[in-house]
Design a protein around this motif. Structure first.
Motif, short mmCIF file in Angstrom:
data_model
loop_
_atom_site.label_atom_id
_atom_site.label_comp_id
_atom_site.label_asym_id
_atom_site.label_seq_id
_atom_site.Cartn_x
_atom_site.Cartn_y
_atom_site.Cartn_z
N ALA A 36 0.71 -0.97 -0.02
CA ALA A 36 0.23 -0.12 -0.03
C ALA A 36 0.81 1.27 0.12
O ALA A 36 0.48 2.25 -0.46
CB ALA A 36 -0.86 -0.23 1.26
N TYR A 37 2.11 1.36 0.68
CA TYR A 37 2.51 2.36 0.71
C TYR A 37 3.50 2.43 -0.66
O TYR A 37 3.72 3.66 -1.12
CB TYR A 37 3.99 2.22 1.66
N ILE A 38 4.18 1.58 -1.20
CA ILE A 38 4.70 1.71 -2.43
C ILE A 38 3.82 2.02 -3.51
O ILE A 38 3.83 3.16 -4.50
CB ILE A 38 5.17 0.36 -3.11
N CYS A 39 2.45 1.69 -3.66
CA CYS A 39 1.17 2.00 -4.47
C CYS A 39 1.08 3.48 -4.30
O CYS A 39 0.92 4.17 -5.30
CB CYS A 39 0.16 1.13 -4.31
N LEU A 40 1.09 3.75 -3.00
CA LEU A 40 0.56 5.47 -2.79
C LEU A 40 1.79 6.13 -3.20
O LEU A 40 1.51 7.20 -3.98
CB LEU A 40 0.40 5.39 -1.15
N GLY A 41 3.03 5.86 -3.25
CA GLY A 41 4.10 6.55 -3.74
C GLY A 41 3.92 6.66 -5.19
O GLY A 41 4.03 7.88 -5.88
N ILE A 42 3.56 5.77 -5.87
CA ILE A 42 3.33 5.67 -7.69
C ILE A 42 2.05 6.64 -7.65
O ILE A 42 2.31 7.47 -8.68
CB ILE A 42 3.12 4.42 -7.96
N TYR A 47 5.09 10.99 -10.67
CA TYR A 47 4.72 10.24 -11.91
C TYR A 47 3.32 9.86 -11.98
O TYR A 47 2.80 9.13 -12.93
CB TYR A 47 5.81 9.08 -12.43
N GLY A 48 2.52 10.15 -10.97
CA GLY A 48 1.38 10.16 -10.57
C GLY A 48 0.53 11.23 -10.89
O GLY A 48 0.46 12.10 -11.81
N PHE A 49 -0.17 11.68 -9.80
CA PHE A 49 -0.87 12.59 -9.59
C PHE A 49 -0.26 13.91 -9.21
O PHE A 49 -0.71 15.17 -9.24
CB PHE A 49 -2.35 12.50 -8.74
N ASP A 283 8.63 5.39 -12.53
CA ASP A 283 7.77 5.94 -13.81
C ASP A 283 7.22 4.65 -14.22
O ASP A 283 8.09 3.76 -15.03
CB ASP A 283 8.72 6.76 -14.69
N PRO A 284 5.97 4.52 -13.99
CA PRO A 284 5.41 3.10 -14.74
C PRO A 284 5.15 3.47 -16.23
O PRO A 284 4.93 2.01 -16.70
CB PRO A 284 4.02 2.91 -14.01
N VAL A 285 5.17 4.33 -16.89
CA VAL A 285 4.95 4.32 -18.22
C VAL A 285 6.35 4.28 -18.93
O VAL A 285 7.11 5.19 -19.32
CB VAL A 285 4.23 5.43 -18.34
N LEU A 286 6.87 3.11 -19.52
CA LEU A 286 7.87 2.92 -20.18
C LEU A 286 7.88 2.08 -21.30
O LEU A 286 6.94 1.46 -21.70
CB LEU A 286 8.93 2.14 -19.15
N PRO A 287 8.94 2.33 -22.29
CA PRO A 287 8.72 1.70 -23.72
C PRO A 287 8.85 0.09 -23.49
O PRO A 287 9.23 -0.29 -22.34
CB PRO A 287 9.96 1.86 -24.37
N SER A 288 8.16 -0.68 -24.23
CA SER A 288 7.93 -2.19 -24.26
C SER A 288 9.24 -2.67 -24.10
O SER A 288 9.37 -3.79 -23.27
CB SER A 288 7.00 -2.70 -25.24
N ARG A 289 10.34 -2.17 -24.56
CA ARG A 289 11.58 -2.96 -24.62
C ARG A 289 12.12 -2.92 -23.14
O ARG A 289 12.67 -3.95 -22.54
CB ARG A 289 12.67 -2.48 -25.41
#
Length: 391
Positions: A36-42, A47-49, A283-289
């Motif tokens: 939950a702590y890691i998800c809150l950070g994202i 890189y989130g809101f 940053d969860p939005v990365l190129p597929s490679r």
């Protein structure tokens, strides 16, 4: 100044208020609360809101959690037992780190066409196990009074020393780097000797005179922890090693157990900030490679490390099959040092941005999956199932 304070209060409100809400949801769904702590950070990070757009000072504050964790760890380790354990686990640790590093290096070079230097640093960085996560998920009784806890602590300590050597090499060049590495054991020994002398002839006497005042014991022990951490950093060691030595230097005194109990809530406060900062830095939005590379490196760590530790501990250290298996599961993730090495290597131009992102992503992936594997299979203080919940 007032504006800065307001921002800090707002950020703390977002972190701890959000962690309470998200933590409630995770506990209700019987999921590990660390996630939950890691998800809150994202979600709340840059890189989130972007509710918290500058993660730098949160990250700096969160390192206090690691320092306190290492201090508390040292409080429960008698120096003689520590040296004995290091002798038994050094070879096992080196073998596991070497094989894991080579597999990650090979996959990054051959499958994803990263440069040799990128692959080498990624392999080394991702091969270390997480001190924070491993110790957070061990019940206190297991950590301090059982064989499993002793061996895991010795492995993690040896890995921390190797990680510090790696960082020294990374930030230095030529003869200066070699001299720093050669001087590290001597510096550590001299620092430990000085710490032991100070504790025996000054600190213990002070505590014995005023031990009826609990606030005084709390104040002196916290002051010693942070002072030792800073002094260690000034002489070329790390804050974490300094705090650990500070704890070990008190471990021979019965008052160490009182200190450890008093500092536990403070440690939890800073560890929440640590796991938040881990999520906020990614940053969860990365190129597929890069996503494929993250997945591949993460799976190598998650599959290889538990198997290697189980095998080597069984046949080189003589551990029972059950203990060796449990140690493998608990050590089967990458380290917070992975994030530090990625950041440092990128800053000094040793690796490219893509390689740093792979290291960070793979480390976080192993944090998440390893947490699931441990809390649903082994006793932990935060297990969602009552039968496995143990502190």
């Amino acid at each position: 100044m007032h504006g800065s304070f307001d921002n800090l209060v707002l950020e703390m409100a977002i972190i701890f208020g959000g962690a309470s809400i998200l933590g409630t949801l995770f506990v209700w769904l019987k999921q590990p609360i660390i996630l939950a702590y890691i998800c809150l950070g994202i979600i709340a990070g840059p890189y989130g809101f972007q509710w918290i757009s500058n993660n730098g000072h949160i990250d700096a504050i969160s390192t206090m959690g690691i320092i306190l964790l290492m201090f508390l760890l040292g409080l429960h380790l008698h120096p003689k037992n520590l040296l004995k354990q290091l002798k038994q686990t050094a070879l096992v640790t080196l073998l596991c780190l070497s094989i894991t590093s080579c597999l990650i290096w090979a996959s990054m070079v051959w499958l994803f066409q990263f440069s040799t230097m990128d692959a080498i640093i990624a392999g080394v960085a991702l091969s270390f196990s997480s001190t924070v996560l491993s110790l957070k998920l061990i019940p206190t009784t297991t950590l301090h009074h059982q064989r499993v806890g002793e061996v895991i602590v010795s492995i993690l300590l040896f890995e921390d020393i190797l990680a510090i050597i790696t960082i020294l090499i990374l930030y230095s060049n030529g003869e200066a780097a070699h001299m720093q590495v050669l001087l590290l054991p001597l510096k550590t020994l001299l620092f430990a000797l000085a710490a032991w002398c100070f504790v025996r002839y000054v600190l213990i006497s002070l505590m014995s005179c005023f031990d009826i005042i609990s606030e005084y014991i709390f104040l002196v022990s916290l002051g010693w922890c942070l002072t030792a951490a800073q002094l260690a950093h000034m002489v070329g060691l790390s804050h974490e090693i300094g705090a650990f030595i500070a704890g070990v230097s008190i471990a021979t005194s019965p008052i160490s157990l009182v200190i450890a109990e008093g500092l536990k809530p403070l440690r939890e406060f800073f560890l929440i900030l640590f796991f938040f900062s881990v999520g906020a830095a990614f940053d969860p939005v990365l190129p597929s490679r890069l996503l494929w590379a993250i997945g591949c490196c993460g799976l190598i760590v998650l599959i290889t490390k538990p198997l290697l530790f189980k095998y080597f501990l069984r046949y080189f250290s003589g551990e029972s099959s059950g203990n060796a298996r449990e140690m493998g599961w608990r050590l089967g993730q990458s380290s917070e040092f992975s994030l530090l090495l990625a950041y440092g290597a990128l800053n000094v131009g040793q690796i490219h941005q893509d390689a740093a992102l792979v290291i960070e992503g793979a480390a976080i992936l192993t944090f998440i999956i390893s947490t699931y594997l441990v809390v649903f299979r082994l006793p932990t203080p935060i297990s969602p199932t009552k039968a496995l919940r143990s502190d």
